[in-house]
Write a protein that holds these residues in place. Sequence first.
Motif, PDB file in Angstrom:
ATOM      1  N   SER A  59       0.903  14.117   4.783  1.00 47.75           N
ATOM      2  CA  SER A  59       0.718  12.816   4.076  1.00 47.75           C
ATOM      3  C   SER A  59      -0.005  11.601   4.310  1.00 47.75           C
ATOM      4  O   SER A  59       0.104  11.557   5.593  1.00 47.75           O
ATOM      5  CB  SER A  59       2.187  12.393   3.294  1.00 47.75           C
ATOM      6  OG  SER A  59       2.992  11.793   4.392  1.00 47.75           O
ATOM      7  N   ARG A  60      -0.588  10.889   3.627  1.00 47.78           N
ATOM      8  CA  ARG A  60      -0.981   9.469   4.124  1.00 47.78           C
ATOM      9  C   ARG A  60      -0.122   8.650   4.913  1.00 47.78           C
ATOM     10  O   ARG A  60      -0.511   7.914   5.845  1.00 47.78           O
ATOM     11  CB  ARG A  60      -1.833   8.962   3.082  1.00 47.78           C
ATOM     12  CG  ARG A  60      -3.163   9.619   2.520  1.00 47.78           C
ATOM     13  CD  ARG A  60      -3.802   8.894   1.481  1.00 47.78           C
ATOM     14  NE  ARG A  60      -3.006   8.519   0.448  1.00 47.78           N
ATOM     15  CZ  ARG A  60      -3.161   7.403  -0.522  1.00 47.78           C
ATOM     16  NH1 ARG A  60      -4.051   6.520   0.185  1.00 47.78           N
ATOM     17  NH2 ARG A  60      -2.352   7.109  -1.264  1.00 47.78           N
ATOM     18  N   ILE A  61       1.006   8.660   4.398  1.00 51.04           N
ATOM     19  CA  ILE A  61       2.026   7.680   4.854  1.00 51.04           C
ATOM     20  C   ILE A  61       2.169   8.008   6.371  1.00 51.04           C
ATOM     21  O   ILE A  61       2.590   7.085   7.133  1.00 51.04           O
ATOM     22  CB  ILE A  61       3.177   7.770   3.886  1.00 51.04           C
ATOM     23  CG1 ILE A  61       2.969   7.108   2.622  1.00 51.04           C
ATOM     24  CG2 ILE A  61       4.413   7.123   4.530  1.00 51.04           C
ATOM     25  CD1 ILE A  61       3.972   7.213   1.741  1.00 51.04           C
TER      26      ILE A  61
ATOM     27  N   ALA B 244       0.452   2.720  12.705  1.00 49.81           N
ATOM     28  CA  ALA B 244       1.137   1.537  12.865  1.00 49.81           C
ATOM     29  C   ALA B 244       1.786   1.354  14.324  1.00 49.81           C
ATOM     30  O   ALA B 244       1.842   0.152  14.594  1.00 49.81           O
ATOM     31  CB  ALA B 244       2.034   1.324  11.740  1.00 49.81           C
TER      32      ALA B 244
ATOM     33  N   TYR C 269      -7.005   2.945   8.255  1.00 48.22           N
ATOM     34  CA  TYR C 269      -6.464   2.445   6.982  1.00 48.22           C
ATOM     35  C   TYR C 269      -7.346   2.535   5.822  1.00 48.22           C
ATOM     36  O   TYR C 269      -7.206   2.798   4.719  1.00 48.22           O
ATOM     37  CB  TYR C 269      -5.595   1.075   7.507  1.00 48.22           C
ATOM     38  CG  TYR C 269      -4.380   1.183   8.047  1.00 48.22           C
ATOM     39  CD1 TYR C 269      -3.483   1.730   7.736  1.00 48.22           C
ATOM     40  CD2 TYR C 269      -4.303  -0.003   9.012  1.00 48.22           C
ATOM     41  CE1 TYR C 269      -2.230   1.727   8.304  1.00 48.22           C
ATOM     42  CE2 TYR C 269      -3.098  -0.225   9.551  1.00 48.22           C
ATOM     43  CZ  TYR C 269      -2.025   0.760   9.258  1.00 48.22           C
ATOM     44  OH  TYR C 269      -0.746   0.647  10.070  1.00 48.22           O
TER      45      TYR C 269
ATOM     46  N   LYS D 172       6.797   0.809   8.297  1.00 49.72           N
ATOM     47  CA  LYS D 172       7.183  -0.069   9.489  1.00 49.72           C
ATOM     48  C   LYS D 172       6.121  -0.629  10.086  1.00 49.72           C
ATOM     49  O   LYS D 172       4.887  -0.049   9.959  1.00 49.72           O
ATOM     50  CB  LYS D 172       7.691   0.828  10.557  1.00 49.72           C
ATOM     51  CG  LYS D 172       9.137   1.159  10.254  1.00 49.72           C
ATOM     52  CD  LYS D 172       9.561   2.098  11.507  1.00 49.72           C
ATOM     53  CE  LYS D 172      11.118   2.252  11.483  1.00 49.72           C
ATOM     54  NZ  LYS D 172      11.776   3.303  12.175  1.00 49.72           N
ATOM     55  N   PHE D 173       6.123  -1.910  10.419  1.00 54.93           N
ATOM     56  CA  PHE D 173       4.979  -2.520  10.999  1.00 54.93           C
ATOM     57  C   PHE D 173       5.588  -3.542  12.060  1.00 54.93           C
ATOM     58  O   PHE D 173       6.500  -4.340  11.484  1.00 54.93           O
ATOM     59  CB  PHE D 173       4.088  -3.262   9.969  1.00 54.93           C
ATOM     60  CG  PHE D 173       2.780  -3.363  10.168  1.00 54.93           C
ATOM     61  CD1 PHE D 173       1.852  -2.592  10.078  1.00 54.93           C
ATOM     62  CD2 PHE D 173       2.640  -4.561  10.799  1.00 54.93           C
ATOM     63  CE1 PHE D 173       0.632  -2.723  10.292  1.00 54.93           C
ATOM     64  CE2 PHE D 173       1.087  -4.945  11.014  1.00 54.93           C
ATOM     65  CZ  PHE D 173       0.202  -3.846  11.001  1.00 54.93           C
TER      66      PHE D 173
ATOM     67  N   ASP E 112       0.830  -1.260  -0.033  1.00 56.29           N
ATOM     68  CA  ASP E 112       0.108  -0.136   0.101  1.00 56.29           C
ATOM     69  C   ASP E 112       0.872   1.205   0.130  1.00 56.29           C
ATOM     70  O   ASP E 112       0.681   2.250  -0.958  1.00 56.29           O
ATOM     71  CB  ASP E 112      -0.897  -0.038   1.065  1.00 56.29           C
ATOM     72  CG  ASP E 112      -2.137  -0.762   0.940  1.00 56.29           C
ATOM     73  OD1 ASP E 112      -2.532  -0.737  -0.174  1.00 56.29           O
ATOM     74  OD2 ASP E 112      -2.669  -1.102   2.106  1.00 56.29           O
TER      75      ASP E 112
ATOM     76  N   ARG F 121       4.180   6.308  -6.675  1.00 55.20           N
ATOM     77  CA  ARG F 121       3.644   7.160  -7.730  1.00 55.20           C
ATOM     78  C   ARG F 121       3.976   8.597  -7.444  1.00 55.20           C
ATOM     79  O   ARG F 121       3.819   9.435  -8.264  1.00 55.20           O
ATOM     80  CB  ARG F 121       2.068   7.283  -7.279  1.00 55.20           C
ATOM     81  CG  ARG F 121       1.319   5.780  -7.902  1.00 55.20           C
ATOM     82  CD  ARG F 121      -0.107   5.972  -7.474  1.00 55.20           C
ATOM     83  NE  ARG F 121      -0.918   5.588  -8.688  1.00 55.20           N
ATOM     84  CZ  ARG F 121      -2.246   5.421  -8.731  1.00 55.20           C
ATOM     85  NH1 ARG F 121      -2.923   5.676  -7.682  1.00 55.20           N
ATOM     86  NH2 ARG F 121      -2.818   5.138  -9.702  1.00 55.20           N
TER      87      ARG F 121
ATOM     88  N   TRP G   5      -7.173   7.257  -5.780  1.00 49.16           N
ATOM     89  CA  TRP G   5      -6.048   7.638  -5.400  1.00 49.16           C
ATOM     90  C   TRP G   5      -5.754   9.250  -5.515  1.00 49.16           C
ATOM     91  O   TRP G   5      -5.446   9.776  -4.502  1.00 49.16           O
ATOM     92  CB  TRP G   5      -4.917   6.865  -6.349  1.00 49.16           C
ATOM     93  CG  TRP G   5      -3.553   7.425  -5.689  1.00 49.16           C
ATOM     94  CD1 TRP G   5      -2.870   6.699  -4.621  1.00 49.16           C
ATOM     95  CD2 TRP G   5      -2.734   8.253  -6.229  1.00 49.16           C
ATOM     96  NE1 TRP G   5      -1.448   7.154  -4.467  1.00 49.16           N
ATOM     97  CE2 TRP G   5      -1.436   8.083  -5.384  1.00 49.16           C
ATOM     98  CE3 TRP G   5      -2.799   9.212  -7.144  1.00 49.16           C
ATOM     99  CZ2 TRP G   5      -0.357   9.079  -5.718  1.00 49.16           C
ATOM    100  CZ3 TRP G   5      -1.670  10.084  -7.237  1.00 49.16           C
ATOM    101  CH2 TRP G   5      -0.554  10.029  -6.629  1.00 49.16           C
TER     102      TRP G   5
ATOM    103  N   GLY H  28      -7.030   4.633   2.342  1.00 43.83           N
ATOM    104  CA  GLY H  28      -7.005   4.105   1.174  1.00 43.83           C
ATOM    105  C   GLY H  28      -6.131   2.948   1.002  1.00 43.83           C
ATOM    106  O   GLY H  28      -5.456   2.399   0.114  1.00 43.83           O
ATOM    107  N   PHE H  29      -5.517   2.637   2.179  1.00 44.94           N
ATOM    108  CA  PHE H  29      -4.359   1.535   2.449  1.00 44.94           C
ATOM    109  C   PHE H  29      -5.411   0.252   2.758  1.00 44.94           C
ATOM    110  O   PHE H  29      -5.434  -0.300   3.896  1.00 44.94           O
ATOM    111  CB  PHE H  29      -3.462   1.791   3.501  1.00 44.94           C
ATOM    112  CG  PHE H  29      -2.549   2.796   3.243  1.00 44.94           C
ATOM    113  CD1 PHE H  29      -2.271   3.297   1.999  1.00 44.94           C
ATOM    114  CD2 PHE H  29      -1.770   3.443   4.242  1.00 44.94           C
ATOM    115  CE1 PHE H  29      -1.601   4.362   1.630  1.00 44.94           C
ATOM    116  CE2 PHE H  29      -1.031   4.509   3.930  1.00 44.94           C
ATOM    117  CZ  PHE H  29      -0.935   4.843   2.616  1.00 44.94           C
TER     118      PHE H  29
ATOM    119  N   GLU I  53      -5.179  11.706  -2.498  1.00 42.39           N
ATOM    120  CA  GLU I  53      -3.909  12.624  -2.486  1.00 42.39           C
ATOM    121  C   GLU I  53      -4.311  13.853  -2.473  1.00 42.39           C
ATOM    122  O   GLU I  53      -3.417  14.865  -2.196  1.00 42.39           O
ATOM    123  CB  GLU I  53      -3.178  12.113  -3.918  1.00 42.39           C
ATOM    124  CG  GLU I  53      -1.720  12.045  -3.900  1.00 42.39           C
ATOM    125  CD  GLU I  53      -1.233  11.505  -2.511  1.00 42.39           C
ATOM    126  OE1 GLU I  53      -0.429  12.325  -1.958  1.00 42.39           O
ATOM    127  OE2 GLU I  53      -1.362  10.464  -1.879  1.00 42.39           O
TER     128      GLU I  53
END
Lengths: 178, 1321
Positions: free
Chosen positions: B450-452, B459, B485, A106-107, A87, A94, B437, B489-490, B441
């Motif tokens: 950011s989504r990350i 996490a 999540y 990280k998980f 994911d 992208r 996406w 969109g993960f 975004e």
Amino acid sequence: MSLHLFVLSPSDTPIYSLTHHSTKPVTNVPSPLASNLPAWSTSAFAGTLTALSGASSVPHHTTGGTVRMGGGQDRHVIQMIANASLDVVEDVMRKENTMYLKSVDKFNEWTISAFITPGNTKFVLLHESKNDDGIKSFFMDVWELYVKTMLNPFHTAHTIIRSGVFDARVRQSAKKYL
Amino acid sequence: MDTHVFASLAHVKILLVPVGSISQPTFDKYVTEIRNFESIRLGDIPVDSKDERARFMPNPLSTGHLHLSFPTCPPPTSHIPLSLLRPSHFPLAVIGIASCAPEDTLPSVLAQFHGTLLDLFPADFIFPLARSCFVFEEGDGHNSTNLGDGLPGLAVIPSMMGNKKIYLGTLIADLCSNVLGEFGVLVQALESPLGNEYLNSSLLPILPPLSELPTPLIGNRIRDPLPPLSSHNSVPDMSKSGFTLASSPTMKRTSSAGHRQSTLTIPASKKRLSSIGAVSSPGRLFKVLGDFFTLAGRTEDACIWYTESLQLFRATPDPVWQASALEGLATISILDSWSAGHGLQTSTSATTRDPWGDVADKLTQATAMYYKTPVADMDHHSLVAYLYCCCVLRHSSLLFSVWSAKGWGPLAFTTMLQPGTTPYLPPTISHEDRTSWSHLERLSSISGISRISIASVIAQAHGPWLLHLDARERIGVLEAVAAFYSCLGFRRKEAYILREVLGCILDLIVCGRDEDGIARASYSPDEGTQTSATNAALSPVPNDAQVGVRVNESTEGNHSILKLLAYLCKVLGIELDAVRFIDVDSTSASTCGNGLDDDCQLREPFGWPELQIGVVREAVAVAEALPDYLAVAQFALSSLKTLQDVLELGDQYHFYTTSARALLTARRRGDTRSMEYWTGNPISGISLVPLPLIRLPNEKPMSALRPRSSEVNPILTGGKNPFLYNPRQAAFGQPSQTMVVQNEVLEFVIELQNPYCFDLELDSLSLSTTGVPFESTPTRVLIPAESNYRVVVSGKATQSGTLTIRGCIVQAFSGVPREFIVPLATDEELERQTRRRGALQCEMGRSKYSGLDAFPWEKAQKRESKQLARSPSKLIPRFLECKVVPEQPLLRIRRTSVTHGALMLYDGERSTIRLTVENVSSLPVDFLRLVFDDSTIAPAQQVLAEGSLSTFDTYETEYNLIHRPLFSWNEDESRAIAPGGKLTLIVKCLGKVGCTSGTIHATYACIERNSETPLEVFHTRQLSYPLMVTVYHMLDCQAMDILPLSLHDDDSRPGKSQLPMSDISSWCLFSIEVRNSYGTPFEVTIERVQKDATSAKTSSIIAPGSTSRLVIPLRKFLLTQQHISETIPTLSDRQFVLTESKLSDGEERIQKELFWYREELFKSLQCRWQEMGGIRSGDMSLRQQRMTMSMLNTLRTETARIDMSLLTFDESEVLHRNGKYHPQANEFVHLRIKIKNQYASPLMLSLDLVMEPSEHVIYEGVLNDIPVGRLKSGASFDITISLCFLAYGRFTIWATANTFGGKSRERIQGSAQLTAVVMER
């Protein structure tokens, strides 16, 4: 400490996987929260849960000594983590145009680094300690080997790599860099 | 369920409990009504300004809000240690909701309410601080007499009341006021030294009931004179006593300049505390104060106290409390921002880059502290882990809210404070957006998060410590994580978490069941697993139950679990609903599909096979555990269908047996739904078993029955077509139109394939046909594992017409029948398939979309491949077709006169075979023809077809074929055979050397039918009777000769009597040698049959191995010129026979002459043989014999006949004996030569004479070219020549009559010879 490499085709199918046991020590210190886990119920579903939550990698002390709980599920969990990390990998892929995605996710105790070839094949590496340069060199090696394999006209992006030479060389490179 | 709201620390929790017999919907209705009060303005809260209770009361004109939340479920008792650390976690007040039924009295309602509370909370627990029972009046309110405030803690809301909402608001505000007052009481107790010691006693302290604490006398005394105003200000007052100066460090601070002063005042407070003699630092106390002020909506005070406590914690680390204080601070800043958004406070900020950065930092710090907390006490593990998770989720929630609200703004604050009914689905994101996406975004780029980064925060919540949590908390945490999540969109990460959620839920189910199982020991294990369900309403079961008792299952919730499962599998690329349920009752018709187009082999792999297998296994296990049998079957079969390539053998077998068992159980339970057919196309081909020859009908036009004009005998040509190999014949024939007969059993071979590793059981397999009705019974098939299998399905067409076999209808075990179409493998069809496969193969390695965009089931919609689209899909498939013709009669051979089907013949033998046929059908046979075939015909036909034979040989071959067949039959013998009747056929046989086998074909039909319209065609059937034929060659003919006949008086040879005594010269002798090469003697007879001669015969018995010569006189004959000049006929009319052009005209003429004379010769002779001592007899053929020119000359009557005789000088006959003349030497004799024209036309002749030895003869005149002149037909001419023999001895005189012109040989028309013996007398 072990590392797990997966080479994934564009449809997320692993075409090669490797488990490497590195000699380098783990630097991560587990949280005290993760210790003294309760003896858990024995149903199969609880086993899944235990494994997925990452508890199985924590040494569990019983009277008989150190036991790893749900060890049989480990590989499956690692695959799950690798799959879930896609994911983030796809998202980064992208937005950025680098091939080497350093510690992209990280998980549990795992750090995930990835490498994306121009053909959208992904190398996903699960590792526990930080070793950016080594991992990068390792990925470059694997890429070269992968490209050489792909030169085979009978090899498509979805073909599973069964070449013994490929395997041996990847292991060699892993021993060298990881 | 708990929701992890960001601002939960600022929420005053008011537990709603049902009281008395209130129904669920009614309760829900009032709960919804009450939940509308998300916040209450501080100004609306009635102020109770008595002593310590006034401390947390809002200022009369304060503008803040009290945030409320209304859970319906209390926290578990195991969380009680958190009561001081996190008061907001517990319901601070309880509202009992009762609906006032007529029979209930208010006091009893109240008693019930208190009883409920006692159940919910332990008696010595400090919360809830306030309680109230709302009685909603139902109906028309006839018990309004009970209304009134007679009962404290009970409020009655009449149904008649107009503005219920305002009244409810007032009631809740009263309740809140109570809570705030109780805060004061509680804090007072904590402020006592003993209270502080309690507070610092352990990591997570518990306060004993307030009644047990000694009353802080000093505090009471001092606080009494406190002016109410100071506590309203909430700023700790200087005027407070030193003891309670715990609340004083910020006393002079104003809200605008707090920071600087606090640093100044803290040492003072420390000093003061130590001076009091308190051992413990007041950090925890300050933190508690901060918590209470936060809850009371007084953010400024809270902020001050939190800061103070943090200062203290810096010196004496207390990570959990410190982290908790940090969380509180973080909450306060959001509360402030929210208020600012509401325009209630004139505030600042919102210009910096990351306004939330400060908050996030605090939370990060808090997280780290929780993470590192050393936990000594076993019990506290779970709570610290819970706090940690909550903190991480709070952090995530902050980032997520800002992200989803498109940045730092009122929407974000509202989301964080009052998330509403769907806390995990922010208003900016819909279900569809999660997969887009670009939409997600866009949110990132607007909000700058950011989504990350959100994901990495989330996490952190996941780890082994989740196992410390209780099941309920764990599910709550995991649920929140999954929801985040999902919105980000993960989806793969979401799937990961969802697996854990499922594991949790299922573990609870299984464990609950185990406990039930212990209670109900009498249950057999398998019965036990089937009877309990998620929320099974279990009824007590008698322990000695021998009868299977089924407890009613509650399947509520099962559906959601399965839905979750299906979603999770879908993310991993497994279609769990690839096989659908079909209600058997509603749809009996089979769904139709062109099975050929789903090429399983060419499916592109998708996803992670090992994971997929693991998840699918788990899914099946989950469905089994619920239990939902249809879902078990569906999951198992779907995975068999879609994951067949990657499933291991054991798994395949397991899934198959599981599904079969589940379907059986489901059916036993009366489920009417069933599975659709699930395997790929099992049919690889259908073919019609060719009818046995005896049953095969042949279509013939009616015109074939009319007599035909002379045609070439077909036996010579072997069919119409001169070409032996005709490639087009098959193509242009009717390949698909096989003819079958109505009401007779047809057999179809169905080729089935089973790619699985288990034996596939098909409940029924039948043909799908259109056209004429077709009767067949479905069969049950077991296809062996991993193999191809052939099944014969038989049936009957009940009408005549066209029968089309579209394919097969297949029904799997307990499934719904499905039709599979099997098009005929025509060239177009094959080409179409090849093209399709080629196009697919071409696309195989190419991937435009990757990852989750490349789900195989979405591929078809996403990309319509040009190549695939171009393939001619319009092609109408052709199917196997049979032409069903009307019922036909059937004959069989009843008996024959031939034993063992073998026939033994001598060469040329004639015998007969009797063949009895019986009509075994119900129709009469009114047409019967016999056709024969033998092993000599085909080679002869081939030789003829090659055309390389000379005309003579051609004729011989053709003659053999036509006039000497092995079998022959008299057509007049055929007659109608009634149903059940018999007919004996007599077939004549002729032995032909070289024949090894023969066949008798009887073609029969029923032509006369009672039909209205005259039929164009009729159908025949054929009955064949093959025979082994052995022909012995026993007589060899050789050395045929024809000799001139001369007769002597003294001949005494046998057979002389047969000879004609007169006109001897018009006869000749035919002789032939016959050799018996066989083991038994034969008598051979040659009979003469000539028109102008009496018949005669000669015979001889020829012993084995011996040769005998048979001789018979023949009368010479002469054929007309016209006859012999005809060309040698060909019996067939083959046009492509070329005339032999190599021969000259003369040679050709001679050949013709030879041919015709030979034919005539054979006609006049009949050769027969008879087995000695047996009854066998037959013809002997002379056709092997050749005729030479000399034979011809002998046989043919001369055209000019010459008779010579010797006369003495006185005209008397010279003595002649035995054909020889005996003249005297040295005497003149006359030689008289008589020439007669026997030809039909006049001849011009001359005569040549030759005498030997010529030197001893003197003669008169010349010997050559003696003119004879023109002789008319039948006229004769005499010539007399005188001569004298000059010596003794034998003299021969030859005379030849010649015509003029032409070559010398051809001129000779007749000749004669005379022998004279001159002896001394």
